[in-house]
Design a protein around this motif. Structure first.
Motif, short mmCIF file in Angstrom:
data_model
loop_
_atom_site.label_atom_id
_atom_site.label_comp_id
_atom_site.label_asym_id
_atom_site.label_seq_id
_atom_site.Cartn_x
_atom_site.Cartn_y
_atom_site.Cartn_z
N GLU A 31 72.10 11.20 17.14
CA GLU A 31 70.75 10.07 17.28
C GLU A 31 70.10 10.50 17.68
O GLU A 31 70.22 10.95 18.96
CB GLU A 31 71.17 9.14 17.42
N THR A 32 68.74 10.79 17.24
CA THR A 32 67.75 11.45 18.44
C THR A 32 66.81 9.92 18.80
O THR A 32 66.69 9.01 18.17
CB THR A 32 66.66 12.09 17.51
N TYR A 33 66.34 10.63 20.47
CA TYR A 33 65.65 9.31 21.02
C TYR A 33 64.41 10.05 21.53
O TYR A 33 63.86 11.51 22.11
CB TYR A 33 66.68 9.19 22.19
N ARG A 34 63.67 9.37 21.51
CA ARG A 34 62.68 9.33 22.31
C ARG A 34 62.16 9.05 24.19
O ARG A 34 62.25 7.77 23.82
CB ARG A 34 60.77 8.66 21.64
N ILE A 35 61.73 9.30 24.73
CA ILE A 35 61.99 9.13 25.97
C ILE A 35 60.56 8.93 26.37
O ILE A 35 59.64 9.79 26.42
CB ILE A 35 62.29 10.39 26.63
N ASP A 36 60.72 7.30 27.08
CA ASP A 36 58.86 7.19 27.61
C ASP A 36 58.98 6.43 28.91
O ASP A 36 59.69 5.34 29.17
CB ASP A 36 58.36 6.46 27.02
N PHE A 37 58.80 6.32 30.20
CA PHE A 37 58.76 6.09 31.38
C PHE A 37 57.24 5.49 31.61
O PHE A 37 57.67 4.94 32.77
CB PHE A 37 59.09 7.50 32.54
#
Length: 406
Positions: free
Chosen positions: A213-219
């Motif tokens: 499962e791929t994820y987009r990371i955003d802070f």
């Protein structure tokens, strides 16, 4: 990866050892391992040469990868000429063979190797192409290691798909912050920057397929480039019941997922139009019911990205005025307001003997309300440095000017 001995290169995404004469090639990677997890070490390897005593595999739970046998560690070999799978233990850089099991190993053939190690009980189990081939229990198992190391002896070999897994329950918490975070790189243009790989094995040693499962990371929340009243460049007045706004919002990490829009008589309020979704459209318009003459209306937007982070922005407002006739508008436009910017007084040239001036601040609050007769000046020295909207009224007709106070 850090190379210590042997000749290596990366070809087609594979890590290739090519020095057949090297009996102990070594390239290592820092991977923290402890006794609170069960570990799975997985890799594909292909011995590509045809020589005597060819063998290759991996060290794990190493504490000193720069030593010849990696200090204290374990390692697994697939032996070509001997047709065997072998498990070794290493104590103070001295290795011992702990398990030697016959298994056909052919050069030119790729083998998927899975090795599990449970530090709580010392069991090491080696699976080749998902079949359990060898196992051994260390009664005094190692409790910590900081590295893994690929090793070959007397052969050229390709390594690929090297993964280290640790055990989990039904749920796993993945940290995205700090030095120890597993996923700390923000995505750009909504391209995934993290992935989770997972497999399970049952009590009979049967392995599941790999799930990824791929994820987009955003802070960070969305950022505003511009917010305009009206359908194009920013306006200060509107003369029909239709009110509009447009904006440019950027979010390079996970992209904008939804805009909400509200209209109020003060910044960020929704006393005229309640907050409502505008999907991902950056243009909004609606018809006001009974707009109030001379009222400043503010357009507010909330931008939410695909990480659920929210930003809120408010326009500087637009004043509702009825339609003004051409002749009246031309007369009002003859009035000159100076100096602009101003610090103490504002003067009005070409003005009639009786007219009214209203000055609004950015929040829509009236800060000056004055009718001028013979003296065509207003003291503005008490106003803060900012931009203001000035409404000049003659006989019920209005014109709006911008005024800067320095």
């Amino acid at each position: 990866w850090f190379a210590v001995t042997g000749a290596y290169s990366i070809i087609g995404g594979k890590y290739v050892f090519s020095d057949i004469s090297e009996q102990n090639s070594n390239t290592y990677l820092e991977v923290q391992q402890n006794n609170s997890e069960v570990y799975l070490y997985e890799w594909d390897q292909t011995i590509t040469s045809n020589d005597v005593s060819q063998r290759a595999g991996m060290h794990f739970f190493c504490d000193d990868p720069n030593q010849t046998n990696r200090g204290n560690s374990y390692f697994v070999y697939l032996r070509d000429n001997d047709n065997a799978v072998e498990i070794y233990s290493v104590n103070n850089n001295v290795f011992s063979s702990e398990s030697f099991v016959s298994y056909p190993v052919n050069n030119g053939q790729t083998y998927n190797c899975k090795t599990t190690f449970d530090p709580s009980n010392g069991w090491i189990k080696v699976y080749v192409n998902d079949s359990l081939i060898s196992q051994w229990q260390d009664l005094t198992p190692l409790t910590a290691g900081g590295f893994i190391s690929l090793r070959s002896g007397g052969c050229s070999v390709e390594f690929d798909n090297v993964h280290v897994y640790h055990s989990r329950g039904n749920q796993a918490t993945i940290s995205t912050s700090g030095v120890a975070g597993e996923m700390t790189i923000e995505s750009e243009s909504a391209v995934p920057s993290g992935a989770i790989y997972s497999m399970v094995v049952d009590s009979a040693g049967n392995w599941s397929n790999l799930d990824i499962e791929t994820y987009r990371i955003d802070f960070s929340p969305p950022t505003l480039t511009e917010l305009n009243d009206g359908t194009g460049n920013d306006i200060d007045t509107f003369s029909t019941a239709n009110i509009a706004g447009n904006w440019i919002v950027n979010d390079i990490h996970s992209m904008v997922a939804d805009y909400e829009v509200a209209i109020g008589t003060s910044p960020s309020s929704d006393d005229i139009v309640a907050w409502t979704s505008n999907s991902i459209s950056s243009l909004y318009s609606t018809v006001l019911i009974s707009p109030i003459y001379g009222q400043v209306y503010h357009l507010s937007i909330r931008a939410m990205n695909n990480a659920g982070l929210l930003s809120e922005f408010t326009s500087d407002g637009q004043v509702y005025l009825d339609d003004v006739g051409i002749s009246e508008l031309n007369a009002l436009l003859e009035i000159t307001m100076f100096p602009n910017p101003s610090t103490d007084f504002v003067y009005f040239k070409n003005a009639p003997d009786n007219f009214k001036v209203l000055i609004y601040d950015a929040s829509g609050r009236v800060v000056v309300d004055k009718t001028l007769t013979t003296d065509h000046s207003i003291d503005v020295s008490h106003l803060s440095k900012a931009q203001y909207s000035v409404i000049i009224e003659i006989g019920g007709e209005f014109v709006v000017r911008k005024l800067m106070i320095d």
